[in-house]
Design an enzyme around this catalytic site. Sequence first.
Site, PDB file in Angstrom:
ATOM      1  N   ARG A  61       0.743  -1.265  -0.330  1.00 56.50           N
ATOM      2  CA  ARG A  61       0.278   0.138   0.035  1.00 56.50           C
ATOM      3  C   ARG A  61       0.770   1.082   0.200  1.00 56.50           C
ATOM      4  NH1 ARG A  61      -1.088   2.853   4.000  1.00 56.50           N
ATOM      5  NH2 ARG A  61      -1.738   0.645   5.417  1.00 56.50           N
ATOM      6  N   TYR A 115     -13.112  13.943 -18.872  1.00 58.82           N
ATOM      7  CA  TYR A 115     -13.953  12.731 -18.692  1.00 58.82           C
ATOM      8  C   TYR A 115     -14.613  12.610 -17.764  1.00 58.82           C
ATOM      9  CZ  TYR A 115     -13.856   7.899 -17.199  1.00 58.82           C
ATOM     10  OH  TYR A 115     -13.798   6.625 -17.200  1.00 58.82           O
ATOM     11  N   ASP A 187      -4.509  15.921 -18.395  1.00 56.60           N
ATOM     12  CA  ASP A 187      -4.188  14.352 -18.273  1.00 56.60           C
ATOM     13  C   ASP A 187      -3.992  13.962 -19.812  1.00 56.60           C
ATOM     14  OD1 ASP A 187      -5.948  11.767 -18.855  1.00 56.60           O
ATOM     15  OD2 ASP A 187      -7.411  12.550 -18.124  1.00 56.60           O
ATOM     16  N   LYS A 212      -5.257   2.297 -20.903  1.00 59.26           N
ATOM     17  CA  LYS A 212      -5.652   2.623 -21.774  1.00 59.26           C
ATOM     18  C   LYS A 212      -3.925   2.674 -22.151  1.00 59.26           C
ATOM     19  CE  LYS A 212      -9.149   4.181 -19.957  1.00 59.26           C
ATOM     20  NZ  LYS A 212      -9.992   5.042 -19.892  1.00 59.26           N
TER      21      LYS A 212
HETATM   22  C1  LIG Z   1     -10.511   6.069 -19.599  1.00 56.36           C
HETATM   23  C2  LIG Z   1      -9.601   7.593 -18.578  1.00 56.36           C
HETATM   24  C3  LIG Z   1      -9.624   8.184 -17.664  1.00 56.36           C
HETATM   25  C4  LIG Z   1     -10.290   7.574 -15.752  1.00 56.36           C
HETATM   26  O1  LIG Z   1      -9.599   6.090 -16.232  1.00 56.36           O
HETATM   27  P1  LIG Z   1      -9.379   4.763 -14.966  1.00 56.36           P
HETATM   28  O2  LIG Z   1      -8.319   4.044 -15.238  1.00 56.36           O
HETATM   29  O3  LIG Z   1     -10.706   3.897 -15.859  1.00 56.36           O
HETATM   30  O4  LIG Z   1     -10.060   4.983 -13.804  1.00 56.36           O
HETATM   31  C5  LIG Z   1      -9.370   9.546 -17.229  1.00 56.36           C
HETATM   32  N1  LIG Z   1      -9.517   9.989 -18.179  1.00 56.36           N
HETATM   33  C6  LIG Z   1      -9.184   9.371 -18.963  1.00 56.36           C
HETATM   34  C7  LIG Z   1      -9.287  10.139 -20.493  1.00 56.36           C
HETATM   35  C8  LIG Z   1      -9.592   8.111 -19.048  1.00 56.36           C
HETATM   36  O5  LIG Z   1     -10.308   7.935 -20.793  1.00 56.36           O
END
Ligand SMILES: *Cc1c(COP(=O)(O)O)cnc(C)c1O
Length: 399
Positions: A61, A115, A187, A212
Amino acid sequence: MAKPPVERASPPTKPAFRGLETKLVHAGADHVQGAVVTPVFQTAQFEYAGETDYHDLRYIRLNNTPNHRGLHEKLAAIEGAEAALVTASGMAAISTALLALLQQGDHLLAQSCLYGGTHDFVTDDLPLLGIEHDFVDGDAPGSWRAKLRPRTKAFYLETLSNPLIQIPDLEAAVEFARSHGLLTLIDNTFASPVNFRPIEHGFDLSLHSATKYLNGHSDIVAGAVIGGAELVDRIRRKLNHLGGSLDPHACFLLERGLKTLAVRVRHQNASALALARFLEAHPAVIRVNHPGLASHPRHARAARLFGGSGGGFGGMLSFELADGEEAARRFVERVRIFVRAPSLGGAESLVTRPATTSHAGLPPAERERLGITAGLVRVSVGLETVEDLIDDARAALEG
Ligand SMILES: *Cc1c(COP(=O)(O)O)cnc(C)c1O
């Protein structure tokens, strides 16, 4: 007697690790016992080795097992930052970063059309903690100043928006934040570090859903925070308390995925551009949103920001069908290679209709106003043979 922790292996980013591909393969590798690949350290805790700070105890953790450390080093290296932190999901990275940097009475400036999870966290959860926000048009710098408050602390953006693949004025955002003493968070999930490295452009923190492109195989959920050592350490301590740490086996898979990031994303960049050009020329399609097309309103900005060091315009695109909802529904039903599924950035090409999936919660009038029409289809381009993808799209459009 416990041996001291093995603070070893790769000295942070060896000078020989210059190119992105080299860093992706080698940075942070732990050749323990001569292993070529860093093994999974599937142990919750490690023996005491004289640590004096709670946050230094070696425990999953606390985000400091060899699998975590190796990933942190690799992620920092590939975005040219001092430090990085992996988290249990993209949302854990985003929520923990905001909670670490903002406190009661603070105000956040954020680009609109975020998002969905981030939007809901900012609008539903932060206000309960006395943290306020204003949304601004990320492409209208002249409108930002009016939203500043005495306790505005940070400016939050996304490199590319979903699903219209818009690009905010990232250069103006960094300048604006600097002149008003705001922290900048971005992001960078959709662009990936292959196409955009926010720290090199002056952002304080780059956030990722590593679910992703970074992992790239649609088989884990993970996140990342990348930036200056002091900021990342503050966020790490908050993550240690909130508990959103990544399991070592998922760390192992993420590290494995990262090794091929540049190869994958370059292929996806090229395939997405080819598919976007095909769609743009097709009479059944009225609009294609992809920054690599000259018709994209911010194509010049995209070329300036994403074009360097072998980068490109990304693997995401969306397009609108001339015959609207019915045609979009038919397209999504007819494709045989593209998988009908949410998320993005994996080996399999994916299709969604944002009006019925990611943006279904918005009132229809608001959706239309934003340009997320019922005839809009979003595509995450995968790693298949591009001619097959184009043939599949053609057959679905004409079938
Ligand atoms: C999928 C996504 C998130 C969230 O990510 P998780 O791994 O599903 O928690 C945040 N920002 C963007 C642009 C995303 O595509």
